[in-house]
Design a protein around this motif. Sequence first.
Motif, PDB file in Angstrom:
ATOM      1  N   GLN A 177      10.096  -3.235  -4.182  1.00  0.00           N
ATOM      2  CA  GLN A 177       8.701  -3.707  -4.270  1.00  0.00           C
ATOM      3  C   GLN A 177       8.643  -5.120  -4.836  1.00  0.00           C
ATOM      4  OE1 GLN A 177       9.545  -0.540  -4.401  1.00  0.00           O
ATOM      5  NE2 GLN A 177       8.113   0.308  -2.922  1.00  0.00           N
TER       6      GLN A 177
ATOM      7  N   GLY B  51       0.817  -1.213   0.000  1.00  0.00           N
ATOM      8  CA  GLY B  51       0.000   0.000   0.000  1.00  0.00           C
ATOM      9  C   GLY B  51       0.845   1.254   0.000  1.00  0.00           C
ATOM     10  N   SER B  52       1.956   1.216   0.700  1.00  0.00           N
ATOM     11  CA  SER B  52       2.980   2.269   0.700  1.00  0.00           C
ATOM     12  C   SER B  52       4.295   1.538   0.912  1.00  0.00           C
ATOM     13  CB  SER B  52       2.769   3.266   1.837  1.00  0.00           C
ATOM     14  OG  SER B  52       1.589   3.995   1.645  1.00  0.00           O
ATOM     15  N   ALA B  53       5.395   2.253   0.675  1.00  0.00           N
ATOM     16  CA  ALA B  53       6.695   1.581   0.752  1.00  0.00           C
ATOM     17  C   ALA B  53       7.030   1.162   2.184  1.00  0.00           C
ATOM     18  CB  ALA B  53       7.769   2.511   0.219  1.00  0.00           C
TER      19      ALA B  53
ATOM     20  N   HIS C 100       7.501  -7.532   1.716  1.00  0.00           N
ATOM     21  CA  HIS C 100       7.087  -6.302   1.051  1.00  0.00           C
ATOM     22  C   HIS C 100       6.432  -6.623  -0.286  1.00  0.00           C
ATOM     23  CE1 HIS C 100       8.391  -2.030  -0.401  1.00  0.00           C
ATOM     24  NE2 HIS C 100       7.130  -2.084  -0.068  1.00  0.00           N
ATOM     25  N   ALA C 101       5.224  -6.095  -0.484  1.00  0.00           N
ATOM     26  CA  ALA C 101       4.493  -6.361  -1.724  1.00  0.00           C
ATOM     27  C   ALA C 101       3.971  -5.050  -2.292  1.00  0.00           C
ATOM     28  CB  ALA C 101       3.329  -7.303  -1.443  1.00  0.00           C
TER      29      ALA C 101
ATOM     30  N   GLY D 190       0.975  -3.395  -5.077  1.00  0.00           N
ATOM     31  CA  GLY D 190      -0.205  -3.686  -5.883  1.00  0.00           C
ATOM     32  C   GLY D 190      -1.118  -2.488  -5.945  1.00  0.00           C
ATOM     33  N   MET D 191      -2.208  -2.644  -6.646  1.00  0.00           N
ATOM     34  CA  MET D 191      -3.158  -1.555  -6.852  1.00  0.00           C
ATOM     35  C   MET D 191      -4.576  -2.104  -6.883  1.00  0.00           C
ATOM     36  SD  MET D 191      -1.277   0.391  -9.998  1.00  0.00           S
ATOM     37  CE  MET D 191      -2.378   1.793  -9.924  1.00  0.00           C
ATOM     38  N   THR D 192      -5.545  -1.231  -6.701  1.00  0.00           N
ATOM     39  CA  THR D 192      -6.941  -1.632  -6.856  1.00  0.00           C
ATOM     40  C   THR D 192      -7.132  -2.260  -8.241  1.00  0.00           C
ATOM     41  OG1 THR D 192      -7.502   0.255  -5.473  1.00  0.00           O
ATOM     42  CG2 THR D 192      -9.315  -0.781  -6.671  1.00  0.00           C
TER      43      THR D 192
ATOM     44  N   LYS E  77      -0.673   9.599  -0.195  1.00  0.00           N
ATOM     45  CA  LYS E  77      -1.189   8.373   0.417  1.00  0.00           C
ATOM     46  C   LYS E  77      -0.861   8.372   1.903  1.00  0.00           C
ATOM     47  CE  LYS E  77      -2.467   3.855  -0.936  1.00  0.00           C
ATOM     48  NZ  LYS E  77      -2.153   2.634  -1.641  1.00  0.00           N
TER      49      LYS E  77
ATOM     50  N   ASP F  63       2.928   4.821 -11.414  1.00  0.00           N
ATOM     51  CA  ASP F  63       4.111   4.706 -10.555  1.00  0.00           C
ATOM     52  C   ASP F  63       5.353   4.768 -11.439  1.00  0.00           C
ATOM     53  OD1 ASP F  63       2.852   4.410  -8.054  1.00  0.00           O
ATOM     54  OD2 ASP F  63       2.452   2.297  -8.459  1.00  0.00           O
TER      55      ASP F  63
ATOM     56  N   LYS G 297       1.086  10.201 -10.435  1.00  0.00           N
ATOM     57  CA  LYS G 297      -0.236  10.608  -9.963  1.00  0.00           C
ATOM     58  C   LYS G 297      -0.078  11.657  -8.866  1.00  0.00           C
ATOM     59  CE  LYS G 297      -0.411   5.954  -8.559  1.00  0.00           C
ATOM     60  NZ  LYS G 297      -0.879   4.601  -8.634  1.00  0.00           N
TER      61      LYS G 297
ATOM     62  N   TRP H 166      -6.002   7.516   0.155  1.00  0.00           N
ATOM     63  CA  TRP H 166      -5.600   8.588  -0.759  1.00  0.00           C
ATOM     64  C   TRP H 166      -6.212   9.928  -0.381  1.00  0.00           C
ATOM     65  CZ3 TRP H 166      -1.635   7.601  -3.685  1.00  0.00           C
ATOM     66  CH2 TRP H 166      -1.453   6.344  -4.258  1.00  0.00           C
TER      67      TRP H 166
END
Length: 546
Positions: A357, A302-304, A322-323, A325-327, A438, A417, A434, A443
């Motif tokens: 990431q 969701g964030s770094a 650590h992963a 992704g996006m909606t 966040k 990104d 963008k 957002w």
Amino acid sequence: MHATMMNYPLTTHHLIARAAKLFGEIEIVSQAPDRSLVRHTYTDLYARSRALAHGLLAAGLQKGDRVATLMWNHHAHMEVYFGVPLAGGVYHTLNLRLSPEDLAHIVADAGDRYLVIDDVLLPLLAKFGPTPPFERIFVVRWTDQALPPGLLDYEGLIGAGAPAQWQPPPAHENDPIAMCYTSGTTGRPKGVVYSHRATVLHCLASALPDSLDLSVQDTLCPVVPMFHVNAWGLPFTATMVGAKQVNPGPHLQPDALLDLWVKERVNVSAGVPTIWMGIKKLVEQDPGKWPLQPGLRMVVGGSAAPESMIAAMDELGMRVIHAWGMTETTPLGSVSRLQPLHAQLPAAEQLKIRAKQGVAPPYVDMRIVDDEGREVAWDGVKIGELQVRGPWVANGYHGGVDSQDKWTTDGWFRTGDVATIDAHGYMQLTDRTKDLVKSGGEWISSVALENALMGHPDIAEAAVIAVPHPKWSERPIAVVVAKDGKQIDEAALTAYLAARFEKWWLPDAYVVRDEIPRGATGKFLKRTLREQYAGWFEGWADGTPG
Ligand code: AMP
């Protein structure tokens, strides 16, 4: 010649039916608002999901109808995840934290017909004004409060259950099952619609050992809300593998989470860095207080995830994974795990790799592209816009809005990104195109804040930027120029914005300048501002000056 294989549909129906058959006694634990624990099993989940489907069809649900939710993470929300698709419907998770304007927009845009809501969240209905726009509202009751007139009891909907011989209506693997909205830089949030197939393939890839590595041996607590990209798909993935699931309900404070993890022996959790920073702080303060499961894994996205956080968690016996992704990517797009080729590296180098990431799972293709649309080499240094494609990547938004510039003509999704990719495929985000902030996983629109600020009588110009923050990952600060002869009064600006936005959107600070740097085309140079103010919160332990 034809392949001689069955065309067996990839639907979520299979996941829940199989879980009931194979893992029937494994528990699904949910923390109620009063912090008592409600215990169900996969047998219950299946029976109650079927009952919900049966009840919704009896209430008039037609194929493709939307059922909105305003709920925390718990068993009834999981029942909606499985039960609404069993009825042929589409559930639509509403983010509790959105403004009334955004909520009204997305409910209308999605065409939500029904709503399922926690009784403790009933005050949120006020966000919809005097007449909430749903045909029927079903309330999951956690307290003794009486049902407001016109609202229906969720348990009444489930009623006597579905008859044993009841079969769900036929489903196709490409049928829609769920919706989630994502913030737009300008304009309103946009709807992403998930299918059975995308969800099932996403589960299979998420559970892999080099992805999130989930199995029947695990006890998983998704802290990420079920209104954020299906809690990263974890309720589905955990059901697929038969893991015990522990839902925190509304209690997301670090001490409540730690208590729950100890009590239920949680060994995997998932959430945004803000949550883990809180956990880290408490465990550091009192290391012996919470006897956690050895090697507890924490999926962070969701964030770094900062390197310092990963290292500190290692010290405390918790392993950060650590992963990214996006909606629009259901959401899993990459995970960073070490490979044999990293085994000989010094610990500090390994840490750097874990803070990237990471690598795309099977079936997600990644590339980075320069301003002219040319692919950038994977050398870990050159940067480009990150683009992805795959079977769980969206190829448009609901209603076809805003699609032109988000997908390339050759079928890749433009993530917004900016990243490097190294020779082994490890992606690392370096920036974003963008214009959003966040904060704590949610957002904030810089553009909406700027537009409002520029409407204030004392302000000539305003640029709102995202600044790294030790607790919230990022917070907005506003760089403003006063009109001739006017003074900037921070308190007055805060009050002015507070009348228009949710409290957590308001800038943490106002920086007054004589001018805002502009590029050749006259646009604000936000990147320059972000660089100039990147250290704004440095030395602040958790958001308070240190
Ligand atoms: P959302 O659609 O709300 O899930 O937000 C997706 C965006 O969050 C991504 O495009 C990134 O900008 C950001 N994001 C997600 N995961 C990470 C991560 N691990 N590190 C940095 N940013 C991330």
